[in-house]
Design a protein around this motif. Structure first.
Motif, PDB file in Angstrom:
ATOM      1  N   PHE A   1     -27.563  23.627  -3.902  1.00 41.81           N
ATOM      2  CA  PHE A   1     -26.094  23.523  -3.568  1.00 41.81           C
ATOM      3  C   PHE A   1     -25.628  21.955  -3.827  1.00 41.81           C
ATOM      4  O   PHE A   1     -26.282  21.309  -4.493  1.00 41.81           O
ATOM      5  CB  PHE A   1     -26.159  23.485  -2.037  1.00 41.81           C
ATOM      6  CG  PHE A   1     -27.075  22.452  -1.276  1.00 41.81           C
ATOM      7  CD1 PHE A   1     -26.405  21.245  -1.007  1.00 41.81           C
ATOM      8  CD2 PHE A   1     -28.242  22.245  -1.055  1.00 41.81           C
ATOM      9  CE1 PHE A   1     -26.867  19.845  -0.421  1.00 41.81           C
ATOM     10  CE2 PHE A   1     -28.902  21.254  -0.684  1.00 41.81           C
ATOM     11  CZ  PHE A   1     -28.459  20.152  -0.496  1.00 41.81           C
ATOM     12  N   ASP A   2     -24.287  22.163  -4.081  1.00 36.62           N
ATOM     13  CA  ASP A   2     -23.709  20.909  -4.325  1.00 36.62           C
ATOM     14  C   ASP A   2     -22.758  20.673  -2.787  1.00 36.62           C
ATOM     15  O   ASP A   2     -22.597  21.408  -1.964  1.00 36.62           O
ATOM     16  CB  ASP A   2     -22.848  20.697  -5.485  1.00 36.62           C
ATOM     17  CG  ASP A   2     -21.491  21.506  -5.346  1.00 36.62           C
ATOM     18  OD1 ASP A   2     -21.324  22.430  -4.311  1.00 36.62           O
ATOM     19  OD2 ASP A   2     -20.780  21.600  -6.594  1.00 36.62           O
ATOM     20  N   ILE A   3     -22.187  19.367  -2.775  1.00 36.87           N
ATOM     21  CA  ILE A   3     -21.349  18.877  -1.627  1.00 36.87           C
ATOM     22  C   ILE A   3     -19.835  18.781  -2.122  1.00 36.87           C
ATOM     23  O   ILE A   3     -19.820  17.785  -3.256  1.00 36.87           O
ATOM     24  CB  ILE A   3     -21.947  17.860  -1.184  1.00 36.87           C
ATOM     25  CG1 ILE A   3     -23.278  17.810  -0.576  1.00 36.87           C
ATOM     26  CG2 ILE A   3     -21.109  17.191   0.270  1.00 36.87           C
ATOM     27  CD1 ILE A   3     -24.154  16.606  -0.225  1.00 36.87           C
ATOM     28  N   ARG A   4     -18.805  19.222  -1.368  1.00 35.68           N
ATOM     29  CA  ARG A   4     -17.706  18.914  -1.665  1.00 35.68           C
ATOM     30  C   ARG A   4     -16.842  17.899  -0.619  1.00 35.68           C
ATOM     31  O   ARG A   4     -16.991  18.139   0.622  1.00 35.68           O
ATOM     32  CB  ARG A   4     -16.670  20.297  -1.612  1.00 35.68           C
ATOM     33  CG  ARG A   4     -15.115  20.027  -1.462  1.00 35.68           C
ATOM     34  CD  ARG A   4     -14.620  19.134  -2.910  1.00 35.68           C
ATOM     35  NE  ARG A   4     -14.869  19.863  -4.136  1.00 35.68           N
ATOM     36  CZ  ARG A   4     -14.110  20.678  -4.671  1.00 35.68           C
ATOM     37  NH1 ARG A   4     -13.053  21.193  -4.001  1.00 35.68           N
ATOM     38  NH2 ARG A   4     -14.287  21.273  -5.813  1.00 35.68           N
ATOM     39  N   LEU A   5     -16.646  16.665  -0.937  1.00 34.40           N
ATOM     40  CA  LEU A   5     -15.805  15.845  -0.010  1.00 34.40           C
ATOM     41  C   LEU A   5     -14.754  15.393  -0.648  1.00 34.40           C
ATOM     42  O   LEU A   5     -14.397  15.491  -1.854  1.00 34.40           O
ATOM     43  CB  LEU A   5     -16.840  14.686  -0.152  1.00 34.40           C
ATOM     44  CG  LEU A   5     -18.332  14.927   0.689  1.00 34.40           C
ATOM     45  CD1 LEU A   5     -19.265  13.709   0.397  1.00 34.40           C
ATOM     46  CD2 LEU A   5     -18.122  15.017   1.946  1.00 34.40           C
ATOM     47  N   TYR A   6     -13.924  14.675   0.111  1.00 38.52           N
ATOM     48  CA  TYR A   6     -12.561  14.356  -0.239  1.00 38.52           C
ATOM     49  C   TYR A   6     -12.202  13.059  -0.109  1.00 38.52           C
ATOM     50  O   TYR A   6     -12.500  12.437   0.923  1.00 38.52           O
ATOM     51  CB  TYR A   6     -11.349  15.185   0.590  1.00 38.52           C
ATOM     52  CG  TYR A   6     -11.557  16.588   0.694  1.00 38.52           C
ATOM     53  CD1 TYR A   6     -10.860  17.435  -0.371  1.00 38.52           C
ATOM     54  CD2 TYR A   6     -12.590  17.307   1.552  1.00 38.52           C
ATOM     55  CE1 TYR A   6     -11.191  18.876  -0.442  1.00 38.52           C
ATOM     56  CE2 TYR A   6     -12.776  18.804   1.525  1.00 38.52           C
ATOM     57  CZ  TYR A   6     -11.884  19.322   0.453  1.00 38.52           C
ATOM     58  OH  TYR A   6     -12.212  20.906   0.275  1.00 38.52           O
ATOM     59  N   VAL A   7     -11.597  12.300  -1.066  1.00 35.50           N
ATOM     60  CA  VAL A   7     -10.862  10.988  -1.056  1.00 35.50           C
ATOM     61  C   VAL A   7      -9.622  11.056  -1.347  1.00 35.50           C
ATOM     62  O   VAL A   7      -8.970  11.706  -2.286  1.00 35.50           O
ATOM     63  CB  VAL A   7     -11.530  10.278  -2.052  1.00 35.50           C
ATOM     64  CG1 VAL A   7     -11.094   8.749  -2.324  1.00 35.50           C
ATOM     65  CG2 VAL A   7     -13.278  10.126  -1.791  1.00 35.50           C
ATOM     66  N   LEU A   8      -8.843  10.367  -0.239  1.00 37.61           N
ATOM     67  CA  LEU A   8      -7.385  10.377  -0.637  1.00 37.61           C
ATOM     68  C   LEU A   8      -6.768   8.933  -1.252  1.00 37.61           C
ATOM     69  O   LEU A   8      -7.472   7.897  -0.378  1.00 37.61           O
ATOM     70  CB  LEU A   8      -6.496  10.401   0.736  1.00 37.61           C
ATOM     71  CG  LEU A   8      -5.104  10.253   0.825  1.00 37.61           C
ATOM     72  CD1 LEU A   8      -4.387  11.061   0.099  1.00 37.61           C
ATOM     73  CD2 LEU A   8      -4.686  10.459   2.261  1.00 37.61           C
ATOM     74  N   VAL A   9      -6.068   8.505  -2.259  1.00 33.95           N
ATOM     75  CA  VAL A   9      -5.937   7.468  -2.853  1.00 33.95           C
ATOM     76  C   VAL A   9      -4.483   7.056  -2.654  1.00 33.95           C
ATOM     77  O   VAL A   9      -3.545   8.230  -3.057  1.00 33.95           O
ATOM     78  CB  VAL A   9      -6.134   7.308  -4.184  1.00 33.95           C
ATOM     79  CG1 VAL A   9      -5.635   5.865  -4.747  1.00 33.95           C
ATOM     80  CG2 VAL A   9      -7.801   7.534  -4.153  1.00 33.95           C
ATOM     81  N   ASN A  10      -3.781   6.058  -1.725  1.00 31.49           N
ATOM     82  CA  ASN A  10      -2.600   5.700  -1.661  1.00 31.49           C
ATOM     83  C   ASN A  10      -1.975   5.157  -2.772  1.00 31.49           C
ATOM     84  O   ASN A  10      -0.831   5.023  -3.063  1.00 31.49           O
ATOM     85  CB  ASN A  10      -2.443   4.860  -0.536  1.00 31.49           C
ATOM     86  CG  ASN A  10      -2.849   5.577   0.802  1.00 31.49           C
ATOM     87  OD1 ASN A  10      -3.884   5.864   1.080  1.00 31.49           O
ATOM     88  ND2 ASN A  10      -1.834   5.775   1.786  1.00 31.49           N
ATOM     89  N   ALA A  11      -2.706   3.910  -3.249  1.00 34.50           N
ATOM     90  CA  ALA A  11      -2.265   3.429  -4.307  1.00 34.50           C
ATOM     91  C   ALA A  11      -3.639   2.910  -5.311  1.00 34.50           C
ATOM     92  O   ALA A  11      -4.702   2.628  -4.765  1.00 34.50           O
ATOM     93  CB  ALA A  11      -1.743   1.887  -4.013  1.00 34.50           C
ATOM     94  N   TYR A  12      -3.309   2.516  -6.515  1.00 36.16           N
ATOM     95  CA  TYR A  12      -4.272   1.864  -7.433  1.00 36.16           C
ATOM     96  C   TYR A  12      -4.156   0.413  -7.761  1.00 36.16           C
ATOM     97  O   TYR A  12      -4.918  -0.374  -7.961  1.00 36.16           O
ATOM     98  CB  TYR A  12      -4.373   2.645  -8.694  1.00 36.16           C
ATOM     99  CG  TYR A  12      -5.301   3.797  -8.863  1.00 36.16           C
ATOM    100  CD1 TYR A  12      -6.625   3.674  -8.853  1.00 36.16           C
ATOM    101  CD2 TYR A  12      -4.601   4.882  -8.755  1.00 36.16           C
ATOM    102  CE1 TYR A  12      -7.373   4.686  -8.997  1.00 36.16           C
ATOM    103  CE2 TYR A  12      -5.425   6.180  -8.569  1.00 36.16           C
ATOM    104  CZ  TYR A  12      -6.673   6.077  -8.742  1.00 36.16           C
ATOM    105  OH  TYR A  12      -7.421   7.365  -8.700  1.00 36.16           O
ATOM    106  N   THR A  13      -3.145  -0.112  -7.367  1.00 33.85           N
ATOM    107  CA  THR A  13      -2.751  -1.609  -7.643  1.00 33.85           C
ATOM    108  C   THR A  13      -1.985  -2.165  -6.338  1.00 33.85           C
ATOM    109  O   THR A  13      -0.762  -2.126  -6.277  1.00 33.85           O
ATOM    110  CB  THR A  13      -1.808  -1.947  -8.781  1.00 33.85           C
ATOM    111  OG1 THR A  13      -2.469  -1.222  -9.746  1.00 33.85           O
ATOM    112  CG2 THR A  13      -1.733  -3.269  -8.945  1.00 33.85           C
ATOM    113  N   PRO A  14      -2.739  -2.562  -5.153  1.00 36.42           N
ATOM    114  CA  PRO A  14      -4.033  -2.612  -5.263  1.00 36.42           C
ATOM    115  C   PRO A  14      -4.757  -1.507  -4.814  1.00 36.42           C
ATOM    116  O   PRO A  14      -3.995  -0.641  -4.313  1.00 36.42           O
ATOM    117  CB  PRO A  14      -4.458  -3.836  -4.134  1.00 36.42           C
ATOM    118  CG  PRO A  14      -3.206  -3.874  -3.415  1.00 36.42           C
ATOM    119  CD  PRO A  14      -1.941  -3.135  -4.129  1.00 36.42           C
TER     120      PRO A  14
END
Length: 403
Positions: free
Chosen positions: A212-225
């Motif tokens: 199996f593998d795992i699906r997870l979620y990451v939300l990015v608002n900005a890269y700088t910063p």
């Protein structure tokens, strides 16, 4: 004073002064190219749906729109779109490996041994055809090992295969013959499709004898910063067939992609070969204890941080952009997490009622974090099931993964 084009018209439209979110009635206006859970959530919020060339405040767009239209569009300050301009630096298989290798070399130069060790979460990898000769040298050092080939620009398991012998990729290595370009009537030579070749993780953690593998979620608002949120739900995707290295050609054994598994003769669409992250954590805790699972989840958080840092300086930051990434993580038999890939457009269509409900909650929380209606203080470390993971530095949310 710079004039700003009202969100939505694209290449043309009426210029006007910047304004706040919402139309004349103050209701947030949205546009969505998908007809799945994303649209369901947007409609549930009571916002106003915009079609065709109408003005919008938030646009859940496809990556093609970013490539073709974004650079020609001027937007009001409050407007939001669902991708960064060069999202592919993190989500294209060959580029994410290139960027992670560069970060690892940088950490080695700076002498941070603990950080270098923490960055050891992706398999030995080479880009083909560019690094073919380097790969062959590595291959000959360790004969008999299994390698996996992945097309750099395809998804849903398409074009992936495993091999033990170099002759298995000879046909791939040959460039396509010369073809006549009909439109420009010049002779061109097609180049081979870019692939990533990686050491196959031969000893994955198995449950019920299945990979199996795992699906997870990451939300990015900005890269700088850099500002990133991690979603504390997710799911494990199981293969439909018991794991074995005897048949490396059997995709039902080795690939966990739903697009692959749902074609199996005995696939159950309601069960969908999935466990929730809660189910998976409880299973692992029962077998290995809380401390081991907490360490595993901490290492997964590190994967998120280092992968985002690897592209932070080259990502084109824009205050209008956000991105919901789908991370695919594989556990080995020692509970060590490995990064398989990062998706810019993770599937948000529910494969079952439970899957739909989880993705509905996920997207509700995404829009709450984006805060189009300005209800948040800006100091929150948790919004729904999102924990603030990084805000120009590490953030330690009060609860983190619930164990």
């Amino acid at each position: 004073m710079r004039r700003i084009l009202s969100c939505g018209p694209g290449y043309g439209g009426k210029f006007q002064q910047k304004k706040q979110a919402g139309g004349d009635n103050g209701v947030i206006r949205y546009k969505c190219y998908l007809c799945n859970t994303v649209l369901d959530v947007l409609r549930s919020k009571g916002w106003e749906e915009v079609k065709d060339e109408g003005e919008w405040d938030i646009y859940w767009c496809d990556v093609g729109w970013m490539k073709e239209v974004f650079d020609h569009t001027y937007m009001n300050e409050h407007c939001k779109i669902s991708h960064f301009r060069n999202h592919y630096e993190l989500t294209r298989k060959n580029l994410v490996i290139k960027n992670l290798k560069r970060l690892k070399k940088q950490l080695e130069k700076e002498g941070g041994k603990s950080e270098v060790a923490a960055c050891d979460f992706f398999p030995v990898s080479y880009e083909l055809p560019a690094e073919y000769h380097i790969f062959v040298e590595e291959f000959k050092k360790m004969p008999g090992l299994i390698w996996i080939m992945k097309p750099a620009g395809r998804a849903q398991g398409k074009g992936i295969f495993l091999f033990r012998k170099l002759k298995d990729i000879i046909e791939w290595k040959k460039a396509a013959p010369d073809v006549r370009a009909q439109q420009c009537e010049v002779l061109v030579k097609e180049t081979p499709e870019t692939y990533i070749v990686q050491r196959y993780l031969e000893e994955p953690y198995l449950i019920g004898g299945k990979k199996f593998d795992i699906r997870l979620y990451v939300l990015v608002n900005a890269y700088t910063p850099l500002k990133a949120w991690v979603y504390r739900e997710g799911f494990a995707r199981f293969s439909n067939t018991r794991y074995s290295l005897d048949s490396i050609d059997d995709t039902y054994v080795h690939l966990t992609n739903v697009a692959v598994q749902k074609t199996a003769p005995d696939y159950d669409p309601e069960k969908g070969c999935k466990w929730s992250m809660h189910q998976l954590r409880q299973y692992l805790i029962a077998r290995h204890g809380v401390a081991a699972v907490e360490e595993m989840m901490k290492n997964i958080d590190n994967i998120f941080v280092y992968s985002l840092q690897s592209v932070q300086k080259i990502m084109i930051n824009d205050k209008h952009c956000f991105e919901l990434y789908g991370y695919d993580i594989l556990l080995d038999k020692e509970l060590k997490p490995w990064l398989i890939e990062v998706n810019a457009s993770p599937s948000l269509t529910g494969s079952s009622k439970d899957d739909y409900d989880m993705k509905f909650r996920l997207l509700e929380d995404v829009f709450n974090v984006l805060d189009m209606e300005k209800k948040l203080t800006g100091l929150e470390k948790r919004v729904g099931s999102f924990d603030l993971l990084w805000d120009d530095g590490p953030v330690h949310a009060s609860e983190g993964w619930k164990l």
